[in-house]
Design an enzyme around this catalytic site. Sequence first.
Site, short mmCIF file in Angstrom:
data_model
loop_
_atom_site.label_atom_id
_atom_site.label_comp_id
_atom_site.label_asym_id
_atom_site.label_seq_id
_atom_site.Cartn_x
_atom_site.Cartn_y
_atom_site.Cartn_z
CB CYS A 113 7.38 40.26 39.29
SG CYS A 113 6.37 40.61 37.85
CG HIS A 250 11.03 38.31 37.94
ND1 HIS A 250 10.08 37.44 37.47
CD2 HIS A 250 10.64 39.55 37.56
CE1 HIS A 250 9.14 38.13 36.86
NE2 HIS A 250 9.45 39.41 36.88
CG ASN A 280 7.52 39.35 33.68
OD1 ASN A 280 7.27 38.51 34.54
ND2 ASN A 280 7.71 40.62 33.96
C1 COA Z 1 9.34 47.93 28.36
C2 COA Z 1 10.78 48.03 27.86
C3 COA Z 1 11.16 46.74 27.15
C4 COA Z 1 10.85 49.16 26.83
O1 COA Z 1 12.18 49.29 26.38
P1 COA Z 1 12.87 50.73 26.35
O2 COA Z 1 14.19 50.54 25.77
O3 COA Z 1 12.77 51.30 27.74
O4 COA Z 1 11.94 51.48 25.33
P2 COA Z 1 11.11 52.82 25.55
O5 COA Z 1 9.98 52.59 26.51
O6 COA Z 1 12.08 53.90 25.81
O7 COA Z 1 10.49 52.95 24.12
C5 COA Z 1 11.30 53.17 22.98
C6 COA Z 1 10.41 53.29 21.75
O8 COA Z 1 9.87 51.99 21.44
C7 COA Z 1 8.46 52.07 21.31
N1 COA Z 1 7.85 50.80 21.70
C8 COA Z 1 7.35 50.46 22.90
N2 COA Z 1 6.89 49.19 22.84
C9 COA Z 1 7.13 48.75 21.60
C10 COA Z 1 6.90 47.53 20.94
N3 COA Z 1 6.32 46.48 21.56
N4 COA Z 1 7.29 47.41 19.67
C11 COA Z 1 7.87 48.42 19.01
N5 COA Z 1 8.11 49.60 19.59
C12 COA Z 1 7.74 49.77 20.85
C13 COA Z 1 8.06 53.20 22.22
O9 COA Z 1 6.81 53.73 21.84
C14 COA Z 1 9.18 54.18 21.98
O10 COA Z 1 8.94 54.86 20.79
P3 COA Z 1 9.27 56.44 20.68
O11 COA Z 1 10.76 56.53 20.88
O12 COA Z 1 8.82 56.75 19.29
O13 COA Z 1 8.49 57.08 21.75
C15 COA Z 1 11.76 48.32 29.00
O14 COA Z 1 11.58 49.63 29.48
C16 COA Z 1 11.60 47.37 30.13
O15 COA Z 1 11.85 46.19 29.99
N6 COA Z 1 11.24 47.86 31.31
C17 COA Z 1 11.06 47.04 32.45
C18 COA Z 1 9.74 46.39 32.35
C19 COA Z 1 9.61 45.23 33.23
O16 COA Z 1 10.46 44.38 33.25
N7 COA Z 1 8.51 45.17 33.96
C20 COA Z 1 8.17 44.09 34.76
C21 COA Z 1 8.93 44.17 36.03
S1 COA Z 1 8.47 42.79 36.97
#
Ligand code: COA
Length: 323
Positions: A113, A250, A280
């Site tokens: 990224c 980004h 993304n």
């Molecule tokens: C991926 C991301 C959106 C998840 O959001 P979060 O607030 O951290 O959520 P969590 O991973 O803690 O998950 C929370 C709950 O949602 C659930 N969940 C995950 N993806 C889901 C989806 N697409 N739809 C519904 N629920 C989902 C998880 O299973 C979890 O459930 P649980 O509490 O029963 O275990 C976030 O962590 C993020 O944006 N991270 C950075 C990723 C990124 O930008 N990567 C690229 C960098 S270049």
Amino acid sequence: MIRSVVRGFGASLPKRVMTNSELEEKVDTSDEWIVQRTGIRQRYIAGEGETTASLGEAAARAALDKAGLTAADLDVIIVATSTPDNTFPATAVNIQNRLGMHHGAAFDMQAVCSGFIYAVATADAYIRGGLAKRVLVIGAETFSRILDWSDRTTCVLFGDGAGAIILEGQESSGTTADRGILTAQLRSDGAHKEKLYVDGGPSTTGTVGHLRMEGREVFKHAVGMITDVIEAAFEATGTTADDLDWLVPHQANRRIIDGSARKLGIPLEKVVVTVDLHGNTSAASIPLALNVAASDGRIKKGDLVLLEAMGGGFTWGSVLLRW
Ligand SMILES: CC(C)(COP(=O)(O)OP(=O)(O)OC[C@H]1O[C@@H](n2cnc3c(N)ncnc32)[C@H](O)[C@@H]1OP(=O)(O)O)[C@@H](O)C(=O)NCCC(=O)NCCS
């Protein structure tokens, strides 16, 4: 001194839009969850015949048109991508050929990224070092082809597309009032590989593999790393957040973008956000966002623009430039 000045910009998106509600049919997710956690409302997905090279070529042609140049005027093409058409030759060489260019040099850059930031920094070094006068820098991706479409934690986040800029060496006074790139700051740390990677490759599995991510772990590191390279850019140039006209981050997640801007004291009105439209798109996200904000008249000639990215590796970096 010589500065690398943006002469043209362009972008290209696949024809097909995929909304969050379409994803509700594929995996156990909801529009509400995706919007609340990421800010993403839709993404573009490459169809048959649309590849990283075809999208990159279209973005390049748009940038050349904007600059009033042709491929004959270019010395180097750098393509930032983690989703090349082939393992080799480089997608940049493929695009070079599609543009009818048979001189100069073309190569790919792989920093996930942060790829566009790395490619712009490299182009700037080529130009300032006298190796090239004009460099076409493309960020192009088809992440839809490395997603595990049964994994709701990753497949809702990414999209496809391409953006490009043309950088040209121009004689400048050497102050921060100059147009062009004022500083580039690059970082990487391979200790974080397991948090965001693709579980295949030519030398390990002999397959392409799928994207794997510990989203929460990536999130935890993102704001700190972004702040680090932005503060380094301010320090290198003697500028501050108050001097900025635009932050073009980004586009990974709206919460990361807002959190970084808040921490740096950059008002949200100065932040270009396109993650809602594109998802993304990895190395393509910054040039896609630049294309939107420069085309709609927000980014104007002479504006101070800060680019930043963080991604797999981890890699992270920033570029401060006057448009
Ligand atoms: C991926 C991301 C959106 C998840 O959001 P979060 O607030 O951290 O959520 P969590 O991973 O803690 O998950 C929370 C709950 O949602 C659930 N969940 C995950 N993806 C889901 C989806 N697409 N739809 C519904 N629920 C989902 C998880 O299973 C979890 O459930 P649980 O509490 O029963 O275990 C976030 O962590 C993020 O944006 N991270 C950075 C990723 C990124 O930008 N990567 C690229 C960098 S270049």
